[in-house]
Write an enzyme that holds these catalytic residues in place. Structure first.
Site, PDB file in Angstrom:
ATOM      1  N   ILE A 540      -5.698  -3.005   0.427  1.00 44.39           N
ATOM      2  CA  ILE A 540      -6.745  -3.961   0.041  1.00 44.39           C
ATOM      3  C   ILE A 540      -6.352  -5.361   0.488  1.00 44.39           C
ATOM      4  O   ILE A 540      -5.177  -5.725   0.483  1.00 44.39           O
ATOM      5  CB  ILE A 540      -6.959  -3.938  -1.493  1.00 44.39           C
ATOM      6  N   ASP A 652      -7.551  -0.371  17.813  1.00 44.72           N
ATOM      7  CA  ASP A 652      -8.523  -0.257  16.713  1.00 44.72           C
ATOM      8  C   ASP A 652      -9.451  -1.469  16.689  1.00 44.72           C
ATOM      9  O   ASP A 652      -9.747  -2.022  15.628  1.00 44.72           O
ATOM     10  CB  ASP A 652      -7.795  -0.106  15.374  1.00 44.72           C
TER      11      ASP A 652
END
Length: 851
Positions: A540, A652
């Site tokens: 997170i 990515d």
């Protein structure tokens, strides 16, 4: 034995068979010459081969076309590479043509016996017979037999798009030949394209690249060991360069020292000059350098007295002592030649003027310069001071500490700065605009008062910093040899030392603040859900505020993620060394109480996907803003691939990994899956395929092969998302199109590309200029997502295409696309599976055909 008996019964049969073998034409002529009594034809597929077997000459058809050309290619190279074409602008349309020696000329006749190409010699010769020969260096010549001192004609005087070893580029003043390169029209069309080179012999000679009649790039002058604007042009052990500037010729050439190494210099159909060397091990061409590579290589990008810096926003900066002129804003935006910077203070021309030294610069346009190779830098400065028209000076040769003198009179155009490379340039300023006077030797003479004040300020700042600095973390950067192994990326993070060993085996300082868990816990309100900015497979991200009021973003790596430790080490190692305006900046990290956290600069506008795919926020993204974001992402990716310490493959790249600051400047983030390449590596293979469905290149998803071109594929997907406002992943709202790429490709092939554009863009972009720009970007996006990696452009070419309205863009081939097995799975920021779980079995490849 029965067959043997037959020969005895028919003694003439064996002789007849031998006679037939002699008469029947073979598919290749073993000799490297043919005479006036011989010919080459398309129908019998005859060729001639150079004596060393390196080159072959014959008729060929490029790609899937039905046009025939006479050309030369490398015979010893598995990838067919053409280096010269005779009838490039007069193709044969019937496979019944002949090359022969006729009337003392080489002539190509078509099927109706009409000449369509000739050497056009008018000199009568009857002293001996003529012969055509393909030499060992690839030069196709027409000569006397036996040989005489000079050739009657040679292909080296008429290059196409490729400069071979020993071939000269430039002016031969004795014969009047100006040997230039001219690009192919496209990859399958060798006809003369829009791009060409030209050597400017006035002043300090240098090469220019033209798009039709407009200059788009210049090489800079020859400064002893290279062209000044090509810092990557470094000496190599198998090749030597030569540049001749005399009364008889002004030419550039190179020679191969090792006979089994093949290297070419070519001009591509998109206007890129590239140096390539054949790598036998990988059976592919390796690109050593190419120009232009970014927006700062565009000719006169920043006008007069301005210099371009690809690491700043905006890219254009004025030289100290100059300020923006009063031209209209739209003229400056279009980079009109009259736009640029003007002096703050006029020169006095009374001997009180001085100079500011600009380090690592691309020298200004040299077409109007004065050169004196017999004096040094000190005499050059004195000469410039005496000449009221002189605006700058520099060395003509950078070897052995520098020598020679080049002086600019009038405006200074087309300057840029380099992180590495370039040359010192001395620009004349009025004394009022010089804060410190710089001597001809580069020494700085400042006032003692200024130095004292500066020293006191430094001591105060250093003391304050030492009080705040509790500890540091040191990154051990792997060497180029180490990074060849995939597992060696996971290197040890050393917490006790303040030094690290660089890739050059030098010990350098690299300090990164190590923050305590309690500090970050307080900053994020104990990692409150209210402070959460995003979530992915890594963990997170929280917003935090330090005690001094500084806002930060804290990436807290998940304890459940098996990739967490690897991502942490990888990202610290990479980002700590990366400095670019379009890459997110790492401020510190935390290794405390079993936690691993990364601290970044806080970017107010969150990620690109939070704007692009949000019904309300997307309305603020007009075309101009989307185009600026696209350019920023491209600049960041180019830095990773080319200009950073190591070549870095992100693996990515996607909308959620592009963050936006308060000015909507894009910054590429999340380097947990990135890989470092050595300078000699072009691709790698892995059994651990990581990334995000919808952005992965086919060769990576299917075979684990990744390279710069796999990042280019992801960039192309992202560009098409920016234009269409539609997600690549989860695009299953049509019975006809299974994915975004198929949707865009179908509309493009049907000539309705504008219909895929986000309606918000169309509502706010009504001008024809913007519509043209949008269509170019769709085409660039499709080029980037082509199925075959070798068909995709490199990021430097993408930058050139994005930055120039005049650069020709090739037609794209059909795209490749990879989707996951579960087509309805929810969008995630990143794959949360383990690397070894994300296998080929979970990915399928769909080839999209036009309808």
């Amino acid at each position: 034995m029965k067959g043997v008996a037959n020969y005895h019964h028919h003694p003439y049969t064996f002789i007849f068979i031998i006679f037939v073998f002699i008469l029947v034409p073979s598919s290749s002529v073993s000799a490297n010459t043919f005479s006036a009594t011989e010919s080459l034809t398309i129908s019998n597929n005859k060729t001639i081969v150079s004596r060393n077997g390196t080159f072959e000459l014959g008729f060929f058809t490029p790609g899937s076309t039905s046009r025939w050309y006479l050309g030369i290619w490398y015979k010893k190279i598995s990838t067919r590479t053409y280096v010269w074409v005779a009838n490039r602008d007069n193709p044969l349309t019937h496979p019944n043509a002949t090359l022969k020696i006729s009337d003392n000329n080489l002539v190509i006749y078509d099927h109706s016996d009409t000449p369509i190409w000739s050497t056009n010699l008018t000199v009568e010769t009857s002293r001996s017979s003529l012969v055509a020969e393909l030499l060992a260096n690839g030069n196709f010549v027409l000569r006397h037999d036996p040989p005489e001192e000079e050739f009657l004609w040679q292909s080296f005087d008429f290059p196409t798009d490729t400069l071979l070893p020993e071939m000269k580029l430039g002016w031969d003043k004795k014969t009047g030949f100006n040997r230039v390169l001219r690009s192919w029209r496209s990859q399958e069309d060798p006809s003369s394209g829009d791009f060409s080179t030209k050597l400017e012999t006035r002043g300090f000679p240098e090469y220019y690249v033209f798009n039709k009649e407009s200059i788009v790039y210049r090489s800079g002058p020859w400064i002893g060991n290279r062209f000044s604007c090509v810092p990557e042009m470094k000496p190599v052990e198998y090749m030597v360069y030569t540049f001749i500037a005399s009364n008889e010729e002004v030419t550039y050439a190179y020679k191969m020292i090792k006979p089994d190494v093949y290297s070419t210099l070519s001009l591509s159909s998109t206007g890129t000059i590239q140096r390539r060397t054949w790598i036998e091990a990988s059976q592919s061409w390796k690109q050593l350098w190419y120009q232009p590579k970014d927006i700062c290589d565009n000719y006169k990008q920043c006008g007069s007295y301005g210099y371009c810096d690809s690491n700043t926003l905006p890219n254009c900066n004025g030289i100290r002592g100059f300020e923006e002129g009063n031209e209209k804003e739209e003229e400056w935006a279009l980079r009109d030649d009259s736009a640029g910077y003007v002096r703050k203070t006029r020169l006095s021309c009374d001997g009180t003027d001085g100079f500011v030294m600009l380090k690592r610069m691309k020298l200004p346009d040299t077409s109007a310069t004065v050169v004196d190779r017999g004096i040094g830098l000190k005499e050059c400065e004195a000469k410039c001071l005496r000449d009221c028209n002189c605006t700058a000076y520099a060395n003509t040769d950078v070897r052995d500490g520098g020598s020679g003198c080049v002086i600019w009179n009038g405006g200074l155009w087309d300057i840029r700065s380099y992180a590495n490379g370039g040359q010192d340039l001395y620009v004349k300023l009025a004394s009022a605009d010089i804060d410190v006077k710089i001597t001809s030797h580069g020494g700085i003479i400042g006032s003692s008062i200024g130095v004292t004040i500066l020293l006191l300020i430094s001591i105060i700042i250093f003391g304050y910093w030492k009080r705040k600095q509790k500890s540091v973390i040191t990154i051990q950067t792997p060497t180029v040899d180490q990074v060849r192994s995939e597992d060696l990326l996971i290197n040890q993070v050393v917490l006790t030392s303040k030094r690290y060993i660089s890739s050059e085996n030098k010990t350098e300082d690299l300090e990164l603040p190590l923050m305590e868990f309690e500090t970050l816990s307080m900053a994020t309100n104990r990692f409150s859900d209210a402070n959460m900015l995003g979530q992915g497979g890594f963990g997170i991200v929280y917003k935090g505020t330090l005690p001094d009021g500084k806002e930060i973003a804290v990436k807290r790596l998940s304890k459940m993620s098996l990739q967490g430790t690897d991502e942490f080490k990888n990202e610290v190692r990479l980002i700590a060394r990366l400095q670019h305006v379009n890459l997110v900046r790492l401020l510190g990290c935390c290794v405390d109480k079993g936690e691993k956290m990364l601290i970044y600069e806080y970017l107010e506008n969150l990620s690109l996907d939070s704007h692009l795919f949000d019904k309300i926020r997307r309305s603020t993204l007009n075309w101009q803003k989307r185009f600026e974001i696209t350019n920023g992402i491209a600049r960041g990716l180019l830095y990773l691939h080319q200009d950073s310490r190591f070549r870095i493959i992100h693996r990515d790249l996607k909308a959620s990994n592009v963050l936006l600051d308060k000015n909507m400047t894009p910054k590429i983030s999340d380097f947990g899956m990135a890989r470092i390449f050595g300078q000699d590596e072009t691709e790698a293979n892995t059994r651990k395929v990581v990334g995000t469905y919808g952005y992965m290149a086919p060769e990576y998803a299917m075979d684990g092969i990744f390279s710069m071109k796999s990042d280019v594929f992801s960039f192309g997907v992202l560009l098409l998302e920016i234009i269409s406002g539609k997600r690549s992943k989860g695009f299953y709202n049509s019975n006809r199109d299974l994915n975004l790429l198929g949707f865009v490709w179908r509309y493009w092939k049907e000539g309705k590309g504008i219909e895929i554009v986000d309606q918000i863009i169309m509502d706010s972009s009504s001008s024809a200029l913007q519509t043209h720009e949008i269509m170019r970007c769709i085409q660039i996006g499709l080029l980037c997502v082509q199925e075959r990696a070798e068909d995709r452009p490199v990021m430097s070419s993408v930058m050139v295409m994005l930055g120039s309205e005049t650069t020709a863009i090739p037609q794209p081939k059909r795209p490749g696309y990879c989707v996951g097995r579960n087509l309805n799975e929810a969008e995630s920021s990143s794959s949360t599976q383990r690397d070894d779980e994300l296998t080929v079995n979970q990915i399928t490849l769909s080839v999209i055909h036009a309808r």
